[in-house]
Write a protein that holds these residues in place. Structure first.
Motif: not given
Length: 468
Positions: A332-346
């Protein structure tokens, strides 16, 4: 890349990697690059579950690659979890059973090699039993090492030093610097907590014997002289073997279905977010698919990212969060500048994006090559002993910044994470790291240089005469 062409001197190469996708995929990428040349036919061997999980072979090289599944023996399969055919599927306390199951494939592999009669077999570091098997069948074999040559130099006692008490490492501190057989200046070594974690108590005995894998006919490294010429030369001298680097197999050479990746809706969303970030401002964070990160480390990593103030894209595998959680309120605190992805990414596409400035990584061999290919500074937090050596050599070459740990227990703090990221990304003192990483990226991504490594490798395999 040069176009595929048919050759009358077509080679047949069998490949048998260790049962970890960090090994299987580099073998598979090399297989596709060799097949693309049209001079090499590949038999790629693994277990059924691993074969089924391989990426789709591009249609134009399908005729050159045969996938072969060797199932585990029943007694070995019964000792593993259901569908447990790789290190990704098997808990650490079952690692010995997975190795036994791999070794249990010896008879099946022997029958396959007898019937298919390849010109060469490329094997992995676990396959100590393959050189004698290959010799019994009169097939030359090559140890394909996905790790840098410095690993072989550091961990394997050269034949000339076997039985020499002066070279024997019996105490933890013997590993704090380079072994006695390294003739050039280097600070390569391990820390107290790293050696103790691997070997246990304060004293231990390193086996004084010749490594069976070193009885192969050829060393092949996914590496290049631009990165570690001194170590590539040394490993050949120490073990009296020919050494062939195949280059780093950069994305410019890798054979993949680019159209399919471009159409992936996940990539469209990721690209949209990256496009909104400033040039070189994003920290890409990924620790592979198999690193089990302790809760306290996840917490300090997350709070260090938050403290740094940089935008970030953090890929966390589901298994890495199965026993851990991100700090309360972090997303919540970093949602404006960060992404946490819990899936496969290219991953390659993300690293290639101009908004990415640094790659925060565990320092696995493949991750190093991918990050440097795009000229990204590496911020390293190694977890396994080989990764620690990699982190040290990256520091020596001024392309990586290692996050400081307590040398006794291996702990680190959010402050050290934030300071290391600042050094790599923006501090004036860190400009040498950014410049050196960009220089290395130009060499790693040069398709002409990397093509020559592959062509030299094929030429060597074609011209080799088996020594009786």
């Amino acid at each position: 890349m040069s176009s595929m062409r048919k050759s009358d001197k077509q080679l047949h190469v069998a490949m048998f990697p260790w049962l970890a996708f960090g090994h299987i995929l580099p073998f598979f990428e090399l297989a596709k690059v060799l097949a693309h040349k049209g001079q090499v036919r590949i038999t790629f061997i693994s277990t059924p579950g691993n074969i089924n999980r391989l990426p789709k072979i591009p249609r134009h090289i399908e005729p050159f690659i045969t996938l072969v599944s060797l199932p585990f023996l029943h007694e070995h399969k019964a000792s593993l979890p259901e569908n447990g055919e790789s290190t990704m599927d098997v808990p650490i306390d079952k690692a010995a059973e997975l190795i036994m199951a791999y070794e249990g494939l010896q008879e099946s592999l022997a029958q396959l090699l007898k019937s298919s009669a390849p010109n060469w077999i490329l094997f992995d570091f676990i396959g100590h039993w393959i050189p004698p098997l290959a010799k019994s069948l009169n097939i030359p074999c090559a140890f394909f090492c996905i790790f840098p040559a410095l690993d072989t130099c550091f961990f394997h006692i050269p034949k000339s030093h076997l039985g020499n008490p002066a070279s024997f490492r019996t105490k933890i501190e013997d590993f704090f610097g380079p072994p006695k057989w390294v003739p050039f200046p280097s600070n390569i070594g391990l820390k107290f907590h790293e050696v103790k974690k691997i070997f246990g108590g304060p004293h231990f005995a390193q086996n004084d014997h010749e490594d069976t894998i070193l009885t192969c006919d050829l060393f092949v490294y996914r590496s290049c002289t631009e990165f570690e010429s001194e170590w590539l030369n040394l490993v050949g001298e120490l073990h009296n073997k020919p050494v062939i680097p195949v280059g780093v197999i950069p994305p410019t050479l890798q054979v993949r279905d680019a159209d399919e990746e471009d159409k992936n809706p996940m990539w469209a969303n990721i690209k949209s977010w990256l496009d909104k970030q400033r040039h070189g401002s994003v920290v890409y964070v990924a620790f592979g698919s198999e690193i089990k990160i302790p809760q306290e480390d996840i917490t300090e990593m997350a709070l260090g990212l938050e403290l740094s103030g940089f935008p970030f894209f953090w890929v966390i595998r589901k298994q890495q969060l199965s026993l851990t959680d991100l700090p309360n309120g972090f997303e919540d605190r970093t949602k404006d500048r960060g992404i946490v992805c819990k899936d496969w990414v290219p991953q390659l596409k993300i690293l290639a994006h101009e908004s990415v400035g640094a790659y925060f990584t565990h320092c696995g061999a493949g991750s190093i090559l991918e990050g440097l290919n795009f000229g990204r500074v590496l911020v390293t937090l190694p977890f396994y002993v080989d990764q620690s050596l990699h982190a040290r050599v990256l520091e020596e070459k001024k392309v990586g910044v290692e996050i400081p740990r307590n040398e006794q227990d291996g702990s680190f703090t959010r402050t050290s994470v934030a300071k290391s990221l600042m050094l790599a990304m923006v501090d004036e003192e860190g400009s040498i790291y950014r410049d050196k990483a960009k220089e290395m990226g130009l060499l790693f991504s040069d398709s002409h240089i990397q093509e020559r490594y592959i062509e030299n490798f094929i030429e060597y395999l074609q011209n080799y005469k088996l020594k009786n």
